[in-house]
Design a protein around this motif. Structure first.
Motif, short mmCIF file in Angstrom:
data_model
loop_
_atom_site.label_atom_id
_atom_site.label_comp_id
_atom_site.label_asym_id
_atom_site.label_seq_id
_atom_site.Cartn_x
_atom_site.Cartn_y
_atom_site.Cartn_z
N SER A 1 50.33 47.25 -20.17
CA SER A 1 51.59 48.00 -20.04
C SER A 1 51.86 48.45 -18.62
CB SER A 1 51.60 49.21 -20.99
OG SER A 1 50.51 50.08 -20.70
N TYR A 2 50.82 48.56 -17.83
CA TYR A 2 51.01 49.02 -16.45
C TYR A 2 51.05 47.86 -15.45
CZ TYR A 2 49.97 53.65 -18.33
OH TYR A 2 50.00 54.82 -19.04
N SER B 1 50.03 53.63 -22.75
CA SER B 1 48.98 52.66 -22.40
C SER B 1 48.78 51.70 -23.57
CB SER B 1 47.67 53.39 -22.10
OG SER B 1 46.66 52.49 -21.78
N GLN C 1 52.47 45.17 -13.22
CA GLN C 1 53.77 45.04 -12.58
C GLN C 1 54.33 43.64 -12.68
OE1 GLN C 1 55.56 47.68 -11.15
NE2 GLN C 1 53.97 48.84 -12.17
#
Lengths: 116, 116
Positions: A53-54, A31, A56
C-alpha cells in the motif's frame, strides 16, 4: 472488514495480445498488501505479483504488471503478450497488516482463456 | 525458494471416518499457517489461522470440532477432518508464512478430499 472483488467471472484474449483483469478492494487499514495468483487446473497457487500500500510505483514482474490506483482502490493485473499457458484461474488477494503473519483473503477469481 | 509439502495430494474416505492432511515447510520456519478450502469453480475460503504452539483461530462459520488444526512445530501443521461427510468433499490447501516477510505466503499443492 476487508473485502476484495473481482467482477469478471471469465475473460477471453487472443494469443499475443494484452489483457487486464480487474480487482477492487476495500479496507480501512492504511497498511495492506495486494497479490495476484494464478491457479492452473492442477490446483497449485502460483504467486505472480505483489503491491504494497505504500509502494509509490506500480509493481512489474516480467509480463505481469499491476495497475495500482490507490484512490480508486483498484489493483488490476495486466498480462502482456498472452500465451496459451496463461489460460487459468486468476485470483486477486489482499492482506491487511504489514507482513505475511496476517491472513490473506481472496477474490472470487477470473477464468482466463487464451485463444490461439 | 520456500517450499511447502502437502500430503496427501488426494484422498478418498468413507463417510464417518477421519482424514489427516499434513503441511510441512521444507526449508523455512513457518510461524503462521493458513488453511483454506476451495469448492469447484469457487474461490479459496479461509478456514483458520494457526501460529506455532497456539490454538488455531477459526473463521466464522467453520466448525472447530470438525476441522482440527495442530501446529505443534515450526515446520509442521496438520488439518484433521473428523467424521467426514460427503459435504466435506473439497480441495484443501495450506499456506505457510514467516513473520516479517511482507509478501511471503508459500502454498502447498493442495489435497483433494472425496468422501463417499
Amino acid at each position: 472488514a476487508q473485502k476484495i472483488t473481482q467482477t469478471q467471472p471469465g475473460m477471453f484474449v487472443q494469443e499475443k495480445e494484452a489483457v487486464t483483469l480487474d480487482c477492487t478492494y476495500d479496507t480501512s487499514d492504511p497498511s495492506y498488501g495486494l497479490f495476484w495468483y494464478k491457479q492452473p487446473s492442477s490446483g497449485e497457487m502460483i504467486f505472480l505479483i505483489y503491491q504494497g500500500s505504500y509502494d509509490q510505483q506500480n509493481a512489474t514482474e516480467g509480463r505481469y504488471s499491476l495497475n495500482f490506483q490507490k484512490a480508486r482502490k483498484s489493483a488490476n493485473l495486466v498480462i502482456s503478450a498472452s500465451q496459451l499457458g496463461d489460460s487459468a484461474m486468476y485470483f486477486c488477494a489482499m492482506r491487511e497488516g504489514r507482513d505475511s503473519s496476517y491472513k490473506l483473503i481472496f477474490g472470487s477469481g477470473t477464468r482466463l482463456l487464451v485463444r490461439p | 525458494g520456500a517450499v511447502v509439502s502437502q500430503h496427501p495430494s488426494w484422498v478418498i474416505c468413507k463417510s464417518g471416518t477421519s482424514v489427516k492432511i499434513e503441511c510441512r515447510s521444507l526449508d523455512f520456519q513457518a510461524t503462521t499457517m493458513f488453511w483454506y478450502r476451495q469448492f469447484p469453480k469457487q474461490s479459496l475460503m479461509l478456514m483458520a489461522t494457526s501460529n506455532e504452539g497456539s490454538k488455531a483461530t477459526y473463521e466464522q462459520g467453520v466448525e472447530k470440532d470438525k476441522f482440527l488444526i495442530n501446529h505443534a512445530s515450526l515446520t509442521l501443521s496438520t488439518l484433521t477432518v473428523t467424521s467426514a461427510h460427503p459435504e466435506d468433499s473439497s480441495f484443501y490447501i495450506c499456506s505457510a508464512s514467516q513473520t516479517g516477510i511482507y509478501y511471503g505466503y508459500t502454498f502447498g499443492s493442495g489435497t483433494r478430499l472425496t468422501v463417499v
